[in-house]
Design a protein around this motif. Structure first.
Motif, mmCIF file in Angstrom:
data_model
loop_
_atom_site.group_PDB
_atom_site.id
_atom_site.type_symbol
_atom_site.label_atom_id
_atom_site.label_comp_id
_atom_site.label_asym_id
_atom_site.label_seq_id
_atom_site.Cartn_x
_atom_site.Cartn_y
_atom_site.Cartn_z
ATOM 1 N N VAL A 91 0.830 -1.209 0.000
ATOM 2 C CA VAL A 91 0.000 0.000 0.000
ATOM 3 C C VAL A 91 0.862 1.256 0.000
ATOM 4 C CG1 VAL A 91 -1.808 1.278 1.218
ATOM 5 C CG2 VAL A 91 -1.875 -1.223 1.150
ATOM 6 N N ARG A 92 1.926 1.271 0.801
ATOM 7 C CA ARG A 92 2.742 2.490 0.867
ATOM 8 C C ARG A 92 3.532 2.724 -0.416
ATOM 9 N NH1 ARG A 92 5.784 -0.485 4.992
ATOM 10 N NH2 ARG A 92 7.748 -1.258 4.118
ATOM 11 N N GLU A 93 3.823 1.662 -1.176
ATOM 12 C CA GLU A 93 4.576 1.824 -2.420
ATOM 13 C C GLU A 93 3.680 2.071 -3.630
ATOM 14 O OE1 GLU A 93 7.638 -1.018 -3.264
ATOM 15 O OE2 GLU A 93 8.021 -1.383 -1.130
ATOM 16 N N ALA A 94 2.410 1.722 -3.522
ATOM 17 C CA ALA A 94 1.506 1.850 -4.667
ATOM 18 C C ALA A 94 1.155 3.308 -4.936
ATOM 19 C CB ALA A 94 0.230 1.050 -4.415
ATOM 20 N N LYS A 95 1.094 3.658 -6.210
ATOM 21 C CA LYS A 95 0.710 5.019 -6.596
ATOM 22 C C LYS A 95 -0.715 5.330 -6.157
ATOM 23 C CE LYS A 95 1.812 4.079 -10.849
ATOM 24 N NZ LYS A 95 2.043 4.131 -12.324
#
Length: 203
Positions: A91-95
């Motif tokens: 989630v934190r890496e997803a755009k």
């Protein structure tokens, strides 16, 4: 006796755990106790495609919201006093990670918090040291997740350092073994090289 819940929105699954918190012993020397009330898992792989395309598929976001809606119902039925819901690597890496956070709040009423790898390591350290006495030794704690792996060193029970690396089971699977039925020597070599490069920061 207060009742708390924890929700982990990981790269490989969503998990809910509800516990009753109590204490044993006299007031000053009382030991905190945890009695599990319920544990639930939803097999939603948010990390699918994220580590290749940078986005969570719309279908996975919908599935995650369905799971969180069910978690909300379970927490309400169990009369949970307070909870913390955290989202990790995928989630934190997803755009579009913020979209999942927004939809979770709007559709389920759950406030989802995107946390960094170092916070993941801190939570693992707290969980382990509550269960195991490490005050007389040097210890290395390793938490292998779907998108990242956290390392923590303790010196006689005291935190010395922590590191979070982008190495995880789902990330490696999606990058090197997606749609592969048989792992040949070439793919295995690429996988080994990737892990070695990732672990270079530890040296």
């Amino acid at each position: 006796m207060p009742r708390f819940a924890a929700i982990d929105v990981g790269s490989n699954a969503l998990r809910l755990r509800i516990v009753d918190v109590g204490s044993v012993g006299k007031e000053k020397g009382a030991q905190v106790t945890f009695q599990e009330v319920l544990s639930q898992r939803a097999a939603v792989r948010l990390g699918t495609e994220v580590f290749l395309t940078g986005s969570i598929p719309a279908a996975a976001i919908a599935q995650a919201c369905d799971a969180l809606r069910d978690f909300r119902r379970v927490m309400d039925t169990a009369n949970v006093d307070a909870y913390r819901a955290t989202a990790t690597s995928a989630v934190r890496e997803a755009k579009n990670g913020a979209l999942l956070v927004e939809r979770a709040h709007r559709e389920t009423g759950i406030d989802l918090e995107m946390i960094e790898g170092i916070e993941e390591a801190r939570l693992v350290r707290l969980a382990v040291t509550r269960r195991i006495d490490l005050d007389d030794r040097t210890a290395l704690l390793i938490d292998v997740g779907g998108g990242s792996t956290e390392f923590t060193i303790l010196e006689r029970g005291e935190h010395a350092c922590s590191l979070s690396l982008p190495l995880g089971s789902v990330r490696l699977l999606e990058t090197y073994l997606k749609d592969v039925e048989t792992v040949d020597a070439k793919r295995l070599h690429l996988l080994d090289e990737s892990v070695d490069r990732g672990l270079a920061e530890l040296r």
